[in-house]
Design a protein around this motif. Structure first.
Motif, PDB file in Angstrom:
ATOM      1  N   GLU A  18       0.835  -1.213   0.000  1.00 67.27           N
ATOM      2  CA  GLU A  18       0.000   0.000   0.000  1.00 67.27           C
ATOM      3  C   GLU A  18       0.865   1.257   0.000  1.00 67.27           C
ATOM      4  OE1 GLU A  18      -3.620   2.102  -0.055  1.00 67.27           O
ATOM      5  OE2 GLU A  18      -3.122   0.004  -0.459  1.00 67.27           O
ATOM      6  N   CYS A  19       1.951   1.231   0.779  1.00 70.06           N
ATOM      7  CA  CYS A  19       2.843   2.388   0.832  1.00 70.06           C
ATOM      8  C   CYS A  19       3.565   2.594  -0.496  1.00 70.06           C
ATOM      9  CB  CYS A  19       3.867   2.217   1.958  1.00 70.06           C
ATOM     10  SG  CYS A  19       3.136   2.364   3.604  1.00 70.06           S
ATOM     11  N   LYS A  20       3.903   1.505  -1.165  1.00 68.60           N
ATOM     12  CA  LYS A  20       4.523   1.625  -2.482  1.00 68.60           C
ATOM     13  C   LYS A  20       3.563   2.277  -3.472  1.00 68.60           C
ATOM     14  CE  LYS A  20       7.402  -1.533  -3.743  1.00 68.60           C
ATOM     15  NZ  LYS A  20       8.005  -2.818  -4.193  1.00 68.60           N
ATOM     16  N   ARG A  21       2.292   1.946  -3.331  1.00 66.97           N
ATOM     17  CA  ARG A  21       1.271   2.581  -4.188  1.00 66.97           C
ATOM     18  C   ARG A  21       1.177   4.069  -3.882  1.00 66.97           C
ATOM     19  NH1 ARG A  21      -4.177   3.701  -4.213  1.00 66.97           N
ATOM     20  NH2 ARG A  21      -4.405   3.068  -2.042  1.00 66.97           N
ATOM     21  N   TRP A  22       1.238   4.415  -2.603  1.00 68.25           N
ATOM     22  CA  TRP A  22       1.220   5.833  -2.212  1.00 68.25           C
ATOM     23  C   TRP A  22       2.444   6.566  -2.767  1.00 68.25           C
ATOM     24  CZ3 TRP A  22      -0.129   5.376   3.745  1.00 68.25           C
ATOM     25  CH2 TRP A  22      -1.462   4.943   3.863  1.00 68.25           C
ATOM     26  N   PHE A  27       1.980  10.481  -2.753  1.00 72.03           N
ATOM     27  CA  PHE A  27       1.341  10.823  -1.484  1.00 72.03           C
ATOM     28  C   PHE A  27       2.363  10.870  -0.346  1.00 72.03           C
ATOM     29  CE2 PHE A  27      -2.831   8.802  -3.115  1.00 72.03           C
ATOM     30  CZ  PHE A  27      -3.176   9.999  -3.729  1.00 72.03           C
ATOM     31  N   ILE A  28       3.460  10.089  -0.503  1.00 74.26           N
ATOM     32  CA  ILE A  28       4.554  10.100   0.465  1.00 74.26           C
ATOM     33  C   ILE A  28       5.868  10.232  -0.296  1.00 74.26           C
ATOM     34  CG2 ILE A  28       3.337   8.728   2.214  1.00 74.26           C
ATOM     35  CD1 ILE A  28       4.901   6.275   1.268  1.00 74.26           C
ATOM     36  N   GLU A  29       6.923  10.628   0.436  1.00 74.03           N
ATOM     37  CA  GLU A  29       8.244  10.782  -0.171  1.00 74.03           C
ATOM     38  C   GLU A  29       9.048   9.479  -0.035  1.00 74.03           C
ATOM     39  OE1 GLU A  29       9.057  13.432  -1.854  1.00 74.03           O
ATOM     40  OE2 GLU A  29       7.189  14.467  -1.351  1.00 74.03           O
ATOM     41  N   GLU A  30      10.146   9.419  -0.797  1.00 67.37           N
ATOM     42  CA  GLU A  30      10.990   8.223  -0.786  1.00 67.37           C
ATOM     43  C   GLU A  30      11.562   7.942   0.596  1.00 67.37           C
ATOM     44  OE1 GLU A  30      12.937   4.869  -1.896  1.00 67.37           O
ATOM     45  OE2 GLU A  30      11.573   6.007  -3.195  1.00 67.37           O
ATOM     46  N   ASP A  31      12.006   9.000   1.319  1.00 68.02           N
ATOM     47  CA  ASP A  31      12.577   8.787   2.646  1.00 68.02           C
ATOM     48  C   ASP A  31      11.529   8.278   3.630  1.00 68.02           C
ATOM     49  OD1 ASP A  31      11.272  11.243   2.468  1.00 68.02           O
ATOM     50  OD2 ASP A  31      12.399  12.063   4.166  1.00 68.02           O
ATOM     51  N   GLN A  32      10.275   8.715   3.470  1.00 67.25           N
ATOM     52  CA  GLN A  32       9.190   8.213   4.324  1.00 67.25           C
ATOM     53  C   GLN A  32       8.934   6.729   4.048  1.00 67.25           C
ATOM     54  OE1 GLN A  32       6.319  11.307   3.041  1.00 67.25           O
ATOM     55  NE2 GLN A  32       6.042  11.762   5.220  1.00 67.25           N
ATOM     56  N   TYR A  33       8.962   6.374   2.763  1.00 66.49           N
ATOM     57  CA  TYR A  33       8.753   4.971   2.400  1.00 66.49           C
ATOM     58  C   TYR A  33       9.849   4.081   2.969  1.00 66.49           C
ATOM     59  CZ  TYR A  33       8.507   0.735  -0.405  1.00 66.49           C
ATOM     60  OH  TYR A  33       8.457  -0.579  -0.806  1.00 66.49           O
ATOM     61  N   GLN A  34      11.101   4.558   2.916  1.00 62.36           N
ATOM     62  CA  GLN A  34      12.219   3.766   3.436  1.00 62.36           C
ATOM     63  C   GLN A  34      12.111   3.571   4.943  1.00 62.36           C
ATOM     64  OE1 GLN A  34      14.363   2.088   1.689  1.00 62.36           O
ATOM     65  NE2 GLN A  34      13.546   2.898  -0.248  1.00 62.36           N
ATOM     66  N   LYS A  35      11.633   4.592   5.662  1.00 62.05           N
ATOM     67  CA  LYS A  35      11.443   4.468   7.112  1.00 62.05           C
ATOM     68  C   LYS A  35      10.346   3.451   7.431  1.00 62.05           C
ATOM     69  CE  LYS A  35      13.017   9.122   8.316  1.00 62.05           C
ATOM     70  NZ  LYS A  35      12.612  10.466   8.824  1.00 62.05           N
ATOM     71  N   ILE A  36       9.269   3.485   6.640  1.00 65.67           N
ATOM     72  CA  ILE A  36       8.180   2.510   6.823  1.00 65.67           C
ATOM     73  C   ILE A  36       8.696   1.106   6.532  1.00 65.67           C
ATOM     74  CG2 ILE A  36       5.939   1.737   5.939  1.00 65.67           C
ATOM     75  CD1 ILE A  36       5.345   4.719   5.326  1.00 65.67           C
TER      76      ILE A  36
END
Length: 262
Positions: A18-22, A27-36
């Motif tokens: 779901e986060c990859k889709r965001w 909807f989110i930045e790359e650094d936010q995705y990496q933290k998740i």
């Protein structure tokens, strides 16, 4: 019945997808995705769709070689006994399920990798075929065996194809049993479908609300949609009329109509 997959891993994988889709929709930045991704780790091997298709085909080719050797050995060993050959196929199907769980799911953490699906359908086919062979390929036994084995595979491995096939098997049981009785029982098949699939539809809607069944939400959605389809088809005059003519050799003279047309 529990899923064969680790529930924490399933949840984390769903979050990451779901986060990859965001991320793709900004909807989110790359650094936010990496933290998740660091928090919600998943050990599952779950490649993209193209790789899954290639692995599925490769696994089928490998299984066909193993099955060929198995068939030659079994036929040479039990060539005079069809029952023993059928029991060997049943045993082979069950061992295939165990092999899938122990080797690919528990040890290598495969989740819908293409290899899983190939082994699931392979195991289902041999298990159902083995049961049918033991009972001299009786249609009643075949339908019930298909429903039980495919339902097990759908629930245990969250498989969508098995979910569709299990629902079709259930519909096949209803149709085949009433069709074989004959007479008025053939004529009321549409009403029986409506009476069976309507409560199933509402029951599935209730199951979808349960949080503990969230991993089966897509499977439940498939059963819900197919239940609606069967209810509609069974209640549609044109569908029932054409199937009555085709399947029951019903001849309608001018001005006549199908039974219970009202």
């Amino acid at each position: 019945m529990k899923s064969a997959y680790n529930e924490t891993g399933l949840y984390n994988l769903a979050v990451l997808k779901e986060c990859k889709r965001w991320l793709k929709q900004h909807f989110i930045e790359e650094d936010q995705y990496q933290k998740i991704k660091e928090v919600y780790t998943s050990s599952f091997y779950h490649p993209n769709f193209i790789i899954r298709i290639l692995l599925f085909v490769a696994a089928l080719i490998a299984l066909s070689g193993v099955t060929g050797l198995f068939s030659l050995f079994i036929i040479a060993l039990f060539e005079s006994s069809e029952v023993l050959i059928s029991l060997a196929c049943l045993f082979y199907g069950i061992v295939s399920f165990i092999f899938l769980e122990k080797v690919f799911i528990e040890n290598n953490h495969h989740y819908k990798s293409g290899v899983n699906e190939a082994l699931i359908y392979h195991a289902c086919g041999f298990t159902i075929g083995g049961v049918m062979g033991v009972f001299d390929f009786n249609e009643h036994v075949g339908l019930f065996a298909s429903f039980i084995v495919l339902t097990f595979a759908a629930i245990r491995y969250l498989d969508f194809v098995c979910t569709i096939a299990a629902t079709l098997s259930f519909a096949g049981i209803i149709f085949y049993e009433f069709y074989n009785i004959g007479g008025i029982f053939q004529q009321i098949i549409p009403f029986v479908f409506i009476l069976c699939f309507t409560p199933l539809y509402f029951y599935i809607k209730q199951l979808k609300k349960k949080n503990e069944l969230k991993f089966w939400s897509t499977n439940l959605l498939i059963v819900e949609a197919m239940s609606l389809l069967f209810i509609y088809a069974a209640g549609n005059y044109l569908v029932v009329r054409e199937l009555s003519i085709e399947l029951m050799d019903l001849y309608l003279e001018e001005g006549s109509d199908i039974p219970f047309a009202f």
